[in-house]
Design a protein around this motif. Sequence first.
Motif, PDB file in Angstrom:
ATOM      1  N   VAL A 119       0.635  -1.329   0.049  1.00  0.00           N
ATOM      2  CA  VAL A 119      -0.086  -0.052   0.111  1.00  0.00           C
ATOM      3  C   VAL A 119       0.805   1.406  -0.063  1.00  0.00           C
ATOM      4  CG1 VAL A 119      -1.777   1.503   1.233  1.00  0.00           C
ATOM      5  CG2 VAL A 119      -1.886  -1.399   1.342  1.00  0.00           C
ATOM      6  N   THR A 120       0.386   2.071  -0.981  1.00  0.00           N
ATOM      7  CA  THR A 120       1.143   3.541  -0.708  1.00  0.00           C
ATOM      8  C   THR A 120       0.075   4.573  -0.974  1.00  0.00           C
ATOM      9  OG1 THR A 120       1.588   3.540  -3.353  1.00  0.00           O
ATOM     10  CG2 THR A 120       3.359   2.599  -1.960  1.00  0.00           C
ATOM     11  N   THR A 121       0.707   5.752  -0.611  1.00  0.00           N
ATOM     12  CA  THR A 121      -0.135   7.039  -0.977  1.00  0.00           C
ATOM     13  C   THR A 121       0.621   8.295  -1.606  1.00  0.00           C
ATOM     14  OG1 THR A 121      -1.661   8.427  -0.074  1.00  0.00           O
ATOM     15  CG2 THR A 121       0.220   7.964   1.369  1.00  0.00           C
ATOM     16  N   ASP A 122       0.096   9.065  -2.247  1.00  0.00           N
ATOM     17  CA  ASP A 122       0.606  10.286  -2.559  1.00  0.00           C
ATOM     18  C   ASP A 122       0.087  11.511  -1.832  1.00  0.00           C
ATOM     19  OD1 ASP A 122      -2.045  10.668  -3.475  1.00  0.00           O
ATOM     20  OD2 ASP A 122      -1.711  10.514  -5.782  1.00  0.00           O
ATOM     21  N   GLY A 123      -0.587  11.271  -0.708  1.00  0.00           N
ATOM     22  CA  GLY A 123      -1.120  12.045   0.145  1.00  0.00           C
ATOM     23  C   GLY A 123      -2.737  12.649  -0.262  1.00  0.00           C
ATOM     24  N   ASN A 124      -3.009  11.991  -1.239  1.00  0.00           N
ATOM     25  CA  ASN A 124      -4.549  12.326  -1.775  1.00  0.00           C
ATOM     26  C   ASN A 124      -5.357  11.002  -2.023  1.00  0.00           C
ATOM     27  OD1 ASN A 124      -4.695  15.494  -1.925  1.00  0.00           O
ATOM     28  ND2 ASN A 124      -3.158  14.962  -3.375  1.00  0.00           N
ATOM     29  N   ILE A 125      -4.586  10.260  -2.741  1.00  0.00           N
ATOM     30  CA  ILE A 125      -5.309   8.808  -3.047  1.00  0.00           C
ATOM     31  C   ILE A 125      -4.475   7.625  -2.306  1.00  0.00           C
ATOM     32  CG2 ILE A 125      -5.757   7.174  -5.159  1.00  0.00           C
ATOM     33  CD1 ILE A 125      -5.800   9.860  -6.504  1.00  0.00           C
ATOM     34  N   ILE A 126      -5.225   6.621  -2.039  1.00  0.00           N
ATOM     35  CA  ILE A 126      -4.492   5.433  -1.460  1.00  0.00           C
ATOM     36  C   ILE A 126      -4.386   4.464  -2.642  1.00  0.00           C
ATOM     37  CG2 ILE A 126      -4.677   3.468   0.158  1.00  0.00           C
ATOM     38  CD1 ILE A 126      -5.696   5.440   2.213  1.00  0.00           C
ATOM     39  N   TYR A 127      -3.354   3.943  -2.801  1.00  0.00           N
ATOM     40  CA  TYR A 127      -3.037   2.942  -3.896  1.00  0.00           C
ATOM     41  C   TYR A 127      -2.559   1.593  -3.258  1.00  0.00           C
ATOM     42  CZ  TYR A 127      -2.032   7.246  -6.522  1.00  0.00           C
ATOM     43  OH  TYR A 127      -2.089   8.516  -7.077  1.00  0.00           O
ATOM     44  N   MET A 128      -3.015   0.498  -3.820  1.00  0.00           N
ATOM     45  CA  MET A 128      -3.065  -0.861  -3.379  1.00  0.00           C
ATOM     46  C   MET A 128      -2.785  -1.741  -4.326  1.00  0.00           C
ATOM     47  SD  MET A 128      -6.550  -0.860  -0.847  1.00  0.00           S
ATOM     48  CE  MET A 128      -6.594   0.350   0.580  1.00  0.00           C
ATOM     49  N   ASN A 129      -1.371  -2.429  -4.361  1.00  0.00           N
ATOM     50  CA  ASN A 129      -1.182  -3.445  -5.217  1.00  0.00           C
ATOM     51  C   ASN A 129      -1.475  -4.680  -4.412  1.00  0.00           C
ATOM     52  OD1 ASN A 129       0.142  -5.808  -6.588  1.00  0.00           O
ATOM     53  ND2 ASN A 129       1.554  -4.597  -7.152  1.00  0.00           N
ATOM     54  N   ALA A 130      -2.523  -5.544  -4.772  1.00  0.00           N
ATOM     55  CA  ALA A 130      -3.435  -6.698  -3.953  1.00  0.00           C
ATOM     56  C   ALA A 130      -2.611  -7.858  -4.486  1.00  0.00           C
ATOM     57  CB  ALA A 130      -4.535  -6.381  -4.085  1.00  0.00           C
ATOM     58  N   SER A 131      -1.543  -8.082  -5.249  1.00  0.00           N
ATOM     59  CA  SER A 131      -1.004  -9.237  -5.682  1.00  0.00           C
ATOM     60  C   SER A 131      -0.790 -10.255  -4.864  1.00  0.00           C
ATOM     61  CB  SER A 131       0.303  -8.781  -6.526  1.00  0.00           C
ATOM     62  OG  SER A 131       0.179  -8.275  -7.646  1.00  0.00           O
ATOM     63  N   SER A 132      -1.570 -11.363  -4.843  1.00  0.00           N
ATOM     64  CA  SER A 132      -1.496 -12.395  -4.032  1.00  0.00           C
ATOM     65  C   SER A 132      -0.122 -13.419  -4.074  1.00  0.00           C
ATOM     66  CB  SER A 132      -2.737 -13.434  -4.000  1.00  0.00           C
ATOM     67  OG  SER A 132      -3.738 -12.765  -3.652  1.00  0.00           O
ATOM     68  N   CYS A 133       0.274 -13.506  -5.125  1.00  0.00           N
ATOM     69  CA  CYS A 133       1.583 -14.428  -5.561  1.00  0.00           C
ATOM     70  C   CYS A 133       2.740 -13.617  -5.598  1.00  0.00           C
ATOM     71  CB  CYS A 133       1.303 -14.998  -6.823  1.00  0.00           C
ATOM     72  SG  CYS A 133       0.115 -16.619  -6.929  1.00  0.00           S
ATOM     73  N   ASN A 134       3.719 -13.949  -5.288  1.00  0.00           N
ATOM     74  CA  ASN A 134       5.068 -13.244  -5.259  1.00  0.00           C
ATOM     75  C   ASN A 134       5.755 -13.748  -6.535  1.00  0.00           C
ATOM     76  OD1 ASN A 134       6.147 -15.968  -5.061  1.00  0.00           O
ATOM     77  ND2 ASN A 134       6.852 -15.591  -3.105  1.00  0.00           N
ATOM     78  N   LEU A 135       6.957 -13.143  -6.633  1.00  0.00           N
ATOM     79  CA  LEU A 135       7.522 -13.375  -8.005  1.00  0.00           C
ATOM     80  C   LEU A 135       7.869 -15.041  -8.614  1.00  0.00           C
ATOM     81  CD1 LEU A 135       8.784 -11.846 -10.246  1.00  0.00           C
ATOM     82  CD2 LEU A 135      11.031 -11.953  -9.222  1.00  0.00           C
ATOM     83  N   ARG A 136       7.606 -15.945  -7.242  1.00  0.00           N
ATOM     84  CA  ARG A 136       7.864 -17.199  -7.767  1.00  0.00           C
ATOM     85  C   ARG A 136       6.591 -17.732  -7.908  1.00  0.00           C
ATOM     86  NH1 ARG A 136      11.429 -19.718  -3.175  1.00  0.00           N
ATOM     87  NH2 ARG A 136      11.283 -21.396  -4.641  1.00  0.00           N
ATOM     88  N   TYR A 137       5.441 -17.013  -8.010  1.00  0.00           N
ATOM     89  CA  TYR A 137       4.051 -17.570  -8.180  1.00  0.00           C
ATOM     90  C   TYR A 137       3.553 -18.423  -7.016  1.00  0.00           C
ATOM     91  CZ  TYR A 137       3.504 -15.564 -12.671  1.00  0.00           C
ATOM     92  OH  TYR A 137       3.300 -14.884 -13.845  1.00  0.00           O
ATOM     93  N   LEU A 138       4.006 -17.822  -5.801  1.00  0.00           N
ATOM     94  CA  LEU A 138       3.558 -18.517  -4.451  1.00  0.00           C
ATOM     95  C   LEU A 138       2.692 -17.570  -3.890  1.00  0.00           C
ATOM     96  CD1 LEU A 138       7.070 -19.816  -3.319  1.00  0.00           C
ATOM     97  CD2 LEU A 138       5.303 -21.207  -4.537  1.00  0.00           C
ATOM     98  N   PRO A 139       1.492 -18.046  -3.498  1.00  0.00           N
ATOM     99  CA  PRO A 139       0.449 -17.279  -2.779  1.00  0.00           C
ATOM    100  C   PRO A 139       0.616 -17.113  -1.443  1.00  0.00           C
ATOM    101  CG  PRO A 139      -0.493 -19.428  -2.733  1.00  0.00           C
ATOM    102  CD  PRO A 139       0.929 -19.446  -3.250  1.00  0.00           C
ATOM    103  N   VAL A 140       1.799 -15.872  -1.154  1.00  0.00           N
ATOM    104  CA  VAL A 140       2.148 -15.605   0.187  1.00  0.00           C
ATOM    105  C   VAL A 140       1.639 -14.365   0.633  1.00  0.00           C
ATOM    106  CG1 VAL A 140       4.108 -16.997  -0.086  1.00  0.00           C
ATOM    107  CG2 VAL A 140       4.240 -14.751  -0.658  1.00  0.00           C
ATOM    108  N   ASN A 141       1.098 -13.531  -0.201  1.00  0.00           N
ATOM    109  CA  ASN A 141       0.594 -12.174   0.247  1.00  0.00           C
ATOM    110  C   ASN A 141      -0.663 -12.273   0.655  1.00  0.00           C
ATOM    111  OD1 ASN A 141       3.261 -10.995  -0.507  1.00  0.00           O
ATOM    112  ND2 ASN A 141       2.583 -10.998  -2.773  1.00  0.00           N
ATOM    113  N   ARG A 142      -1.043 -11.550   1.856  1.00  0.00           N
ATOM    114  CA  ARG A 142      -2.444 -11.601   2.431  1.00  0.00           C
ATOM    115  C   ARG A 142      -3.225 -10.414   1.655  1.00  0.00           C
ATOM    116  NH1 ARG A 142      -3.357 -14.383   6.987  1.00  0.00           N
ATOM    117  NH2 ARG A 142      -1.543 -15.279   8.066  1.00  0.00           N
ATOM    118  N   PRO A 143      -4.507 -10.799   1.551  1.00  0.00           N
ATOM    119  CA  PRO A 143      -5.441  -9.777   1.257  1.00  0.00           C
ATOM    120  C   PRO A 143      -5.240  -8.386   1.965  1.00  0.00           C
ATOM    121  CG  PRO A 143      -6.738 -11.916   1.633  1.00  0.00           C
ATOM    122  CD  PRO A 143      -5.216 -11.997   2.299  1.00  0.00           C
ATOM    123  N   ILE A 144      -5.574  -7.347   1.047  1.00  0.00           N
ATOM    124  CA  ILE A 144      -5.797  -6.000   1.515  1.00  0.00           C
ATOM    125  C   ILE A 144      -7.038  -5.639   2.008  1.00  0.00           C
ATOM    126  CG2 ILE A 144      -5.121  -3.605   1.061  1.00  0.00           C
ATOM    127  CD1 ILE A 144      -2.797  -4.516  -0.604  1.00  0.00           C
TER     128      ILE A 144
END
Length: 326
Positions: A284-309
């Motif tokens: 999750v990042t922000t520019d000060g006005n909008i909140i941006y969410m990269n919600a990719s579940s898989c990592n670079l090795r295609y393992l589903p290690v990232n939790r839902p945002i």
Amino acid sequence: MSRSDANWCAKFHRLFACHVSNVSENANSKIEFTEASEFGLSVHPLTESPSKAWRKCKKKQKSVKLENFTPGGPVEDDKVRVVCMSDTHCKTSIMPFDVPSGDIFIHAGDFTNSGSLDEVVEFNEWLGTLPHKHKIVIAGNHELSFDPTFTRRLESYDFAALRFDRDQIEKVNNLKNIKQFLTNCDYLEDSMVERFGLKIYGTPWQPEYGGGAFNLPRGRPCLDKWNLIPEGVDILVTHSPPLGHGDHCWPGVRAGCVDLLVTVQERVKPKYHVFGHVHEGYGVTTDGNIIYMNASSCNLRYLPVNRPIVFDIALPNCIAKTLFSK
């Protein structure tokens, strides 16, 4: 980091933790070297070179990493809980975590490996097991069968990089009306739904990056799709990240779209922008006005290690969600 920057970062960590739905402070993040026209914003002069574009843009931009805070406890009556995922790539059965409950579930594309019928049916059945009242799904570059314009010659593909084989692509290219099998969600493709009074717009396109479905050349073809996004959207769902937010990929280059960034910041101005595509950019990042969410579940090795945002968003005019029957 200066004291002022530290204070600014602390403020927006609190913003995300509290899930405030509107930010009034101007972070002076406008990109001044694009020109507006009556038909929308013009193509950015550095659109073909995202890493170079970001080196110039970041002089006037803020892209601050926020903690992925998951709210606990019951949701307040005038808010809804949104659970976001992306890039699950047929790995939902081996995820080492449960999907948190909520009111709205969003999947930002790449729910299959190639868009085969079996993969789509399996994903739809999994959606049916989720408790969320509303489920929003868009396609990504791996949903080959969802893109009717996917007619590139087989010889042009790097099959190893895409994890496709020739037979796979030929098979999915012959599938018809594949979207009809997504019966447990609202499938969005350059379209919008309103749920609990919140406007949610979804679009699957992304700049050419390794090939696949819904790929477009950078510049005018992408911007024409971004120009379809209406103003007044509360939650924007794209497969592609905007430049500078969740788009930093191995080996250290930027893959986001600068024209999407300008569109989001200067015209659409959603409260939240949810996307995936770049697995390494999860967070999750922000520019000060909008909140941006990269919600990719898989990592670079295609393992589903990232939790839902997960985040809570206030309903328009503080209306109680119990008033919405649909």
